[in-house]
Design a protein around this motif. Structure first.
Motif, PDB file in Angstrom:
ATOM      1  N   GLU A 171       8.861  93.613 127.683  1.00  0.00           N
ATOM      2  CA  GLU A 171       8.206  93.428 126.391  1.00  0.00           C
ATOM      3  C   GLU A 171       7.699  92.004 126.222  1.00  0.00           C
ATOM      4  O   GLU A 171       6.571  91.776 125.776  1.00  0.00           O
ATOM      5  N   PHE A 172       8.533  91.026 126.544  1.00  0.00           N
ATOM      6  CA  PHE A 172       8.150  89.633 126.355  1.00  0.00           C
ATOM      7  C   PHE A 172       6.966  89.254 127.233  1.00  0.00           C
ATOM      8  O   PHE A 172       6.015  88.603 126.779  1.00  0.00           O
ATOM      9  N   LEU A 173       7.001  89.654 128.503  1.00  0.00           N
ATOM     10  CA  LEU A 173       5.983  89.218 129.449  1.00  0.00           C
ATOM     11  C   LEU A 173       4.650  89.945 129.277  1.00  0.00           C
ATOM     12  O   LEU A 173       3.593  89.377 129.539  1.00  0.00           O
ATOM     13  N   THR A 174       4.677  91.195 128.843  1.00  0.00           N
ATOM     14  CA  THR A 174       3.440  91.978 128.778  1.00  0.00           C
ATOM     15  C   THR A 174       2.909  92.193 127.364  1.00  0.00           C
ATOM     16  O   THR A 174       1.722  92.472 127.188  1.00  0.00           O
ATOM     17  N   GLY A 175       3.769  92.117 126.352  1.00  0.00           N
ATOM     18  CA  GLY A 175       3.357  92.437 124.999  1.00  0.00           C
ATOM     19  C   GLY A 175       3.365  93.921 124.702  1.00  0.00           C
ATOM     20  O   GLY A 175       3.055  94.337 123.590  1.00  0.00           O
ATOM     21  N   ASN A 176       3.739  94.731 125.677  1.00  0.00           N
ATOM     22  CA  ASN A 176       3.838  96.176 125.467  1.00  0.00           C
ATOM     23  C   ASN A 176       5.244  96.524 125.009  1.00  0.00           C
ATOM     24  O   ASN A 176       6.218  96.004 125.544  1.00  0.00           O
ATOM     25  N   SER A 177       5.353  97.425 124.059  1.00  0.00           N
ATOM     26  CA  SER A 177       6.659  97.802 123.528  1.00  0.00           C
ATOM     27  C   SER A 177       7.215  99.010 124.267  1.00  0.00           C
ATOM     28  O   SER A 177       6.490  99.981 124.521  1.00  0.00           O
ATOM     29  N   THR A 230      10.519  91.630 120.180  1.00  0.00           N
ATOM     30  CA  THR A 230      10.272  91.004 121.471  1.00  0.00           C
ATOM     31  C   THR A 230       8.833  91.153 121.933  1.00  0.00           C
ATOM     32  O   THR A 230       8.276  90.253 122.567  1.00  0.00           O
ATOM     33  N   ASN A 231       8.203  92.278 121.629  1.00  0.00           N
ATOM     34  CA  ASN A 231       6.853  92.520 122.135  1.00  0.00           C
ATOM     35  C   ASN A 231       5.824  91.543 121.584  1.00  0.00           C
ATOM     36  O   ASN A 231       4.746  91.386 122.159  1.00  0.00           O
ATOM     37  N   TYR A 232       6.129  90.861 120.472  1.00  0.00           N
ATOM     38  CA  TYR A 232       5.209  89.879 119.912  1.00  0.00           C
ATOM     39  C   TYR A 232       5.502  88.451 120.374  1.00  0.00           C
ATOM     40  O   TYR A 232       4.661  87.566 120.212  1.00  0.00           O
ATOM     41  N   TYR A 263      -4.683  90.481 119.124  1.00  0.00           N
ATOM     42  CA  TYR A 263      -4.456  91.778 118.488  1.00  0.00           C
ATOM     43  C   TYR A 263      -2.967  91.956 118.151  1.00  0.00           C
ATOM     44  O   TYR A 263      -2.619  92.451 117.067  1.00  0.00           O
ATOM     45  N   LEU A 264      -2.105  91.531 119.068  1.00  0.00           N
ATOM     46  CA  LEU A 264      -0.663  91.656 118.825  1.00  0.00           C
ATOM     47  C   LEU A 264      -0.252  90.858 117.586  1.00  0.00           C
ATOM     48  O   LEU A 264       0.597  91.306 116.802  1.00  0.00           O
ATOM     49  N   MET A 265      -0.856  89.701 117.395  1.00  0.00           N
ATOM     50  CA  MET A 265      -0.526  88.912 116.216  1.00  0.00           C
ATOM     51  C   MET A 265      -1.021  89.582 114.930  1.00  0.00           C
ATOM     52  O   MET A 265      -0.394  89.490 113.888  1.00  0.00           O
ATOM     53  N   LYS A 266      -2.145  90.280 115.006  1.00  0.00           N
ATOM     54  CA  LYS A 266      -2.623  91.031 113.839  1.00  0.00           C
ATOM     55  C   LYS A 266      -1.681  92.205 113.536  1.00  0.00           C
ATOM     56  O   LYS A 266      -1.366  92.492 112.380  1.00  0.00           O
ATOM     57  N   LEU A 267      -1.250  92.878 114.586  1.00  0.00           N
ATOM     58  CA  LEU A 267      -0.286  93.961 114.407  1.00  0.00           C
ATOM     59  C   LEU A 267       1.016  93.411 113.838  1.00  0.00           C
ATOM     60  O   LEU A 267       1.646  94.037 112.974  1.00  0.00           O
ATOM     61  N   TYR A 268       1.398  92.229 114.302  1.00  0.00           N
ATOM     62  CA  TYR A 268       2.620  91.585 113.825  1.00  0.00           C
ATOM     63  C   TYR A 268       2.563  91.308 112.325  1.00  0.00           C
ATOM     64  O   TYR A 268       3.567  91.444 111.617  1.00  0.00           O
TER      65      TYR A 268
END
Length: 646
Positions: free
Chosen positions: A338-344, A563-565, A584-589
């Motif tokens: 999760e940390f390295l890829t941003g995928n949950s 973790t994914n963010y 995009y991940l930060m917007k989802l966050y």
């Protein structure tokens, strides 16, 4: 002997033979029920009390399928029953120890991770407990009945006769297995693996469900054309000067240390922009500390000394708070992923490990992001390289260099593991040796790994439990003192880089809390584990994290994040260009600060495990996330990759 007496003797003998034959069939048919009780005893459940009727019959059908298969293959009822019962005892025993050591039941990926299990097996206590002795007694009793009561067959029945008798069950079993494993029946019925209350389905059913869901289903709206359109739209929406929305983005006042179900909605604490004119670190050091947790979040736990005084004191140039891990008690590789890829992993089938099943060469990661920026990238884990398929995965994710236990010379050991002190000294050695060069390091430590009955080698007792928990758990006491060792090592690490002229960004987080005994957690919660609220369950998934720099960095306390963010937040804090996916991940966050296996925490303070309870906007973002992460894992198209993920 006269004829009447002889006839009576023959009738008695015949009746006894018929009785034995009946008992033989009865024992064979009763085998799945016996095995259910053996396995669930080892699973620390009572099938009568803990399984509903649906769970009960679904478990029994799965046992019966194995029973039938063994009968067909072996051709002898007694041999099939003996083989089946011993097989399920051993499977149940394996599950028992996994449950004991990790706090969750045995899943299919645990079998794939057998090398990792062997690496650390010597650190655990395998002394048989009451559950094991009870299950062993049930097995022994059943095997004795088979040996002395059941009628042995003189020759192998193959196929078993009468064929019609077994043919109908075979057709029924095949049909059931088809619908179970290959149709949408389970999904439509809402039957799924349990992740935090893992014993509720019964082990055989839960294991089979995890196996069923190990295939990754395409999102409904997935197609390469849709991905192309979506990534073009999201890339166009990016602000050219600010890589995040203009509004404040991350921290909330949601408090994992309280049981209050009616907390105020989270509010922004921090507004952060990626400033290309700001300080850009030469060193980015990401430390995922094994089993690192802060038990002070449990209100019933008191100690004579603070286990983490330095961590608690950090404020200057620090973003700090709670990271919600996707796992607890074990499953380090899922947190890395999760940390390295941003995928949950919440978007993957339950019970699967991406490192074992899905990661392939070229998967975008923090390693590849740093490589594109001219960093030399290093993966460092001071333990065996065989664990979790790391050598292949780190290579596929783009790490230039990999370092393991043998690369730490003359390490200082705590218990039997390389200490965080020696681990952090290696980090200093790497950056000091390459002065002036950009260094990105991802470090997974080892000192605090589970198995808290290893003795106190180089571990002094500086923290002890007080109050109601005083003296109740040597395991918990050792765990707290391991946290104290890490805290001391952290102070040395931060002090070293405070004195450094090279701009350095350090990201630190626990992968998950260490696994202590269930009864100890019941003391911490003040109730039985199955009586916990969803918010209370989440508390066991919360671990500390911080982002610190030896230069000016916006400050915040009590931030929550999953973790994914965290990898995207790391990139954002570095002031280097970020990818469209990270943005995009930060917007989802902003909309959904926490997403995990257990539940979601939304920006408006909602805590739920039901996706349908989220707002329409949040659900839309989640569906986009599914599409993007599915593409990210299973498809490659150069134009999309360059536009969005690189």
């Amino acid at each position: 002997m006269d004829k009447s007496n002889q006839s009576l003797t023959e009738r008695i003998a015949f009746s006894l033979e018929q009785l034995r034959l009946f008992l033989t069939h009865f024992l064979f048919l009763a085998g799945p029920v016996i095995c259910l009780f053996i396995v669930e005893t080892l699973n620390k459940t009572n099938p009568i009390e803990n399984l509903n009727w649906t769970e009960l019959w679904m478990n029994l059908v799965l046992y019966a399928v194995v029973w039938l298969a063994l009968w067909v293959v072996l051709g002898r009822r007694r041999r099939a029953a003996a083989t089946g019962s011993m097989f399920f005892f051993l499977a149940g025993l394996a599950n028992h120890y996994v449950l004991e050591f990790k706090g969750i039941i045995l899943f299919p990926h645990d079998i794939q991770s057998w090398k990792t299990a062997l690496n650390v097996a010597g650190t655990y206590d395998f002394t048989p407990d009451e559950s094991i002795w009870t299950a062993l007694a049930l097995l022994a009793g059943y095997l004795l009945l088979l040996a002395f009561v059941a009628v042995p067959q003189e020759k192998r029945e193959y196929p078993p006769k009468p064929l019609l008798t077994v043919g109908i069950p075979i057709v029924a079993a095949v049909t059931y297995c088809y619908f179970f494993f290959f149709s949408s029946w389970l999904i439509d019925a809402g039957i799924k693996t349990q992740q935090w209350k893992t014993q509720s389905n019964g082990w055989v059913l839960n294991f089979s469900l995890a196996l069923r869901y190990s295939r990754v289903e395409k999102p409904d709206a997935f197609s390469l054309n849709n991905v192309d359109t979506l990534t073009q739209q999201l890339s166009t929406d990016r602000d050219s000067s600010v890589t995040l929305l203009d509004d404040a983005y991350c921290a909330t006042l949601f408090d994992p240390t309280t049981t209050d179900e009616n907390q105020e909605a989270p509010v922004p604490l921090l507004s952060l922009r990626n400033d290309p004119n700001g300080t850009q670190p030469l060193n980015i050091i990401c430390i995922m500390d094994e089993s690192f947790g802060d038990l002070s979040l449990f209100e019933n736990l008191t100690t004579d000394n603070d286990a983490l005084p330095f961590l608690h004191s950090m404020e200057e140039n620090t973003i700090k708070g709670w990271m919600y891990s996707p796992v607890t008690g074990g499953g380090t590789a899922s947190v890395e992923y999760e940390f390295l890829t941003g995928n949950s992993i919440a978007l993957l089938p339950p019970g699967t490990v991406a490192y074992q099943l899905y990661v392939k060469a070229g998967l975008p990661s923090l390693f590849s992001w740093a490589n594109h920026l001219g960093f030399h990238t290093t993966a460092f884990h001071p333990y065996d390289r065989t664990g979790w398929n790391r050598v292949a995965v780190y290579h596929d994710l783009g790490a230039d260099t990999q370092l393991y236990r043998e690369d730490v010379k003359a390490p200082y050991l705590v218990r039997k593991y390389i200490s965080d002190q020696s681990d952090f000294e290696k980090l200093m050695e790497i950056t000091d040796a390459e002065e002036g060069d950009r260094q990105f390091i991802f470090n997974v430590t080892m000192q605090n790994h589970g198995g808290y009955k290893q003795g106190w080698n180089h571990l002094s007792k500086q923290v002890d439990l007080t109050g109601k928990l005083s003296g109740v758990s040597e395991y918990a006491t050792q765990y707290l003192n391991l946290m104290k060792e890490t805290d001391c090592a952290l102070e040395t690490l931060i002090h070293h880089y405070e004195q450094s002229d090279e701009p350095t960004l350090i990201v630190f987080f626990g992968d998950h809390q260490g696994k202590l005994s269930d009864w100890f957690y019941e003391r911490l919660y003040g109730k039985k584990l199955d009586e916990r609220s969803l918010t209370e369950v989440q508390r066991q998934y919360a671990v500390p994290f911080f982002i610190w720099a030896n230069y000016d960095l916006p400050e915040a306390q009590d931030v929550i994040i999953s973790t994914n963010y965290l990898g995207a937040l790391t990139a954002l804090c570095s002031n280097y260009p970020t990818t469209a996916y990270q943005d995009y991940l930060m917007k989802l966050y902003e909309a959904l600060p926490v997403m995990g296996r257990v539940s979601y925490i939304s920006a408006d303070g909602l805590v739920t495990e039901d996706e349908e309870a989220l707002s329409e906007t949040q659900q839309t973002l989640l569906e986009q996330y599914r599409i993007l992460s599915y593409y990210n894992l299973f498809h490659r198209k150069e134009s999309i990759d360059q536009r969005f993920f690189q």
